[in-house]
Design a protein around this motif. Structure first.
Motif, PDB file in Angstrom:
ATOM      1  N   ARG A 165      74.125   2.400 -16.443  1.00  0.00           N
ATOM      2  CA  ARG A 165      75.195   1.022 -16.508  1.00  0.00           C
ATOM      3  C   ARG A 165      74.327   0.531 -16.340  1.00  0.00           C
ATOM      4  N   ASP A 210      72.493  -0.290 -19.415  1.00  0.00           N
ATOM      5  CA  ASP A 210      73.831  -0.323 -20.744  1.00  0.00           C
ATOM      6  C   ASP A 210      73.666  -2.323 -20.181  1.00  0.00           C
ATOM      7  N   GLN A 211      73.318  -2.396 -18.684  1.00  0.00           N
ATOM      8  CA  GLN A 211      74.136  -4.425 -18.287  1.00  0.00           C
ATOM      9  C   GLN A 211      72.770  -4.257 -18.662  1.00  0.00           C
ATOM     10  N   GLY A 216      72.899  -5.522 -21.928  1.00  0.00           N
ATOM     11  CA  GLY A 216      73.519  -6.841 -22.477  1.00  0.00           C
ATOM     12  C   GLY A 216      73.325  -8.110 -22.594  1.00  0.00           C
ATOM     13  N   ARG A 217      72.397  -8.277 -21.238  1.00  0.00           N
ATOM     14  CA  ARG A 217      72.450  -9.854 -20.563  1.00  0.00           C
ATOM     15  C   ARG A 217      71.215 -10.152 -21.125  1.00  0.00           C
ATOM     16  N   ALA A 221      77.237  -4.478 -25.876  1.00  0.00           N
ATOM     17  CA  ALA A 221      76.500  -3.673 -25.362  1.00  0.00           C
ATOM     18  C   ALA A 221      75.315  -3.064 -26.691  1.00  0.00           C
TER      19      ALA A 221
END
Length: 293
Positions: free
Chosen positions: A247, A250-251, A254-255, A267
């Motif tokens: 996670r 993933d975050q 995506g950021r 994502a």
């Protein structure tokens, strides 16, 4: 004539010396003298030192005022809870009234011994086994009061102290007491262990609530456990790949878009393995979603 006078003087001197020898009595510091004149007790007790009495008419008896110790032979007794015991004791007493000790009782040391034996059996019979073994002070005090009652005023004796020396139990009773003590110790050990587990469970619950507020704490605890297990170096450790780390990646992906590239609205693709793990970590119940419009 001169020889007769000398002989008379010699006879007088011998008679005087004989009278003094029969009249003078020595009383030690720890003694008191009781004078009997023609069988009757004279008033007043002779104090320590040289004392004069009338020969033939008087007779002096010395009484020791020291503390006397007598041992009570082992006495068989049955306690209140029907346990057979063999108990022996020691009695400390002294004379406080020498006249009563001589006149009112014959052979007072033997009399004190007999009273002590009877009192010992009586007191042990009124007490239970736990009292005899665990509360010696109470038993000794009761023994002292029972022995002192018939001896102080009538006999002129003071019982200073009474102590139970030894208590002998039958072998069967010793084994039973040993089993009882062992069971009691085991009960205490179990209670202490259960109390420790209860306290540990409360601390673990508090730690779980504290970790729930910080998801990263679970990961740190996992890594610490891995370090502790790996320190042994005697086993193979299989560690699952943490879903929280996926996670995180993933975050972050995506950021943080690549420089010069448009901002990504979705994502990035982490691959089929990462997508499968993420789907397993956060299942979605599609059947419960109501259709829109």
């Amino acid at each position: 004539m001169g020889a007769a006078i000398v002989l008379g003087l010699v006879i007088v001197i011998v008679v005087v010396l004989l009278v003094l020898t029969l009249s003078v009595r020595l009383v030690q510091q720890y003694q008191r003298g009781i004078v009997f004149r023609f069988g009757r007790v004279l008033e007043g007790v002779r104090q320590p030192g040289l004392q004069l009495i009338i020969p033939v008419a008087d007779r002096m008896v010395r009484v020791s005022m020291q503390t006397t110790v007598i041992g009570v032979p082992p006495q068989g007794a049955i306690t209140r809870d029907n346990v057979t015991l063999t108990v022996d004791a020691v009695v400390y007493y002294r004379v406080v009234d020498p006249v009563k000790a001589l006149v009112n009782v014959h052979d007072y040391p033997s009399a004190v011994l007999q009273v002590a034996q009877t009192a010992l059996r009586s007191v042990i019979g009124r007490a239970d086994l736990d009292t005899v073994l665990g509360d010696r002070e109470r038993v000794n005090a009761e023994l002292k009061s029972v022995i002192d009652a018939p001896t102080e005023k009538p006999w002129g004796l003071l019982i200073e102290r009474v102590e139970v020396k030894d208590v002998s139990l039958p072998e069967g009773m010793k084994r039973s007491m040993s089993r009882q003590a062992e069971a009691e110790r085991e009960r205490r050990a179990r209670v202490i262990a259960a109390d420790g587990e209860f306290q540990a469970s409360r601390r673990l619950a508090d730690a779980s609530r504290a970790m729930a507020a910080t998801p990263g704490a679970y990961q740190l605890r996992l890594l610490q456990t891995v370090v502790d297990v790996a320190a042994e170096k005697n086993s193979t450790l299989v560690m699952p790949f943490p879903v929280e780390l996926l996670r995180f990646f993933d975050q972050m992906a995506g950021r943080a878009p690549a420089p010069g590239a448009p901002a990504a609205t979705e994502a990035p693709d982490l691959g089929p393995v990462a997508e499968a793990v993420a789907a397993a970590a956060e299942p979605v119940d599609r059947d419960r979603e109501a259709p829109q419009g």
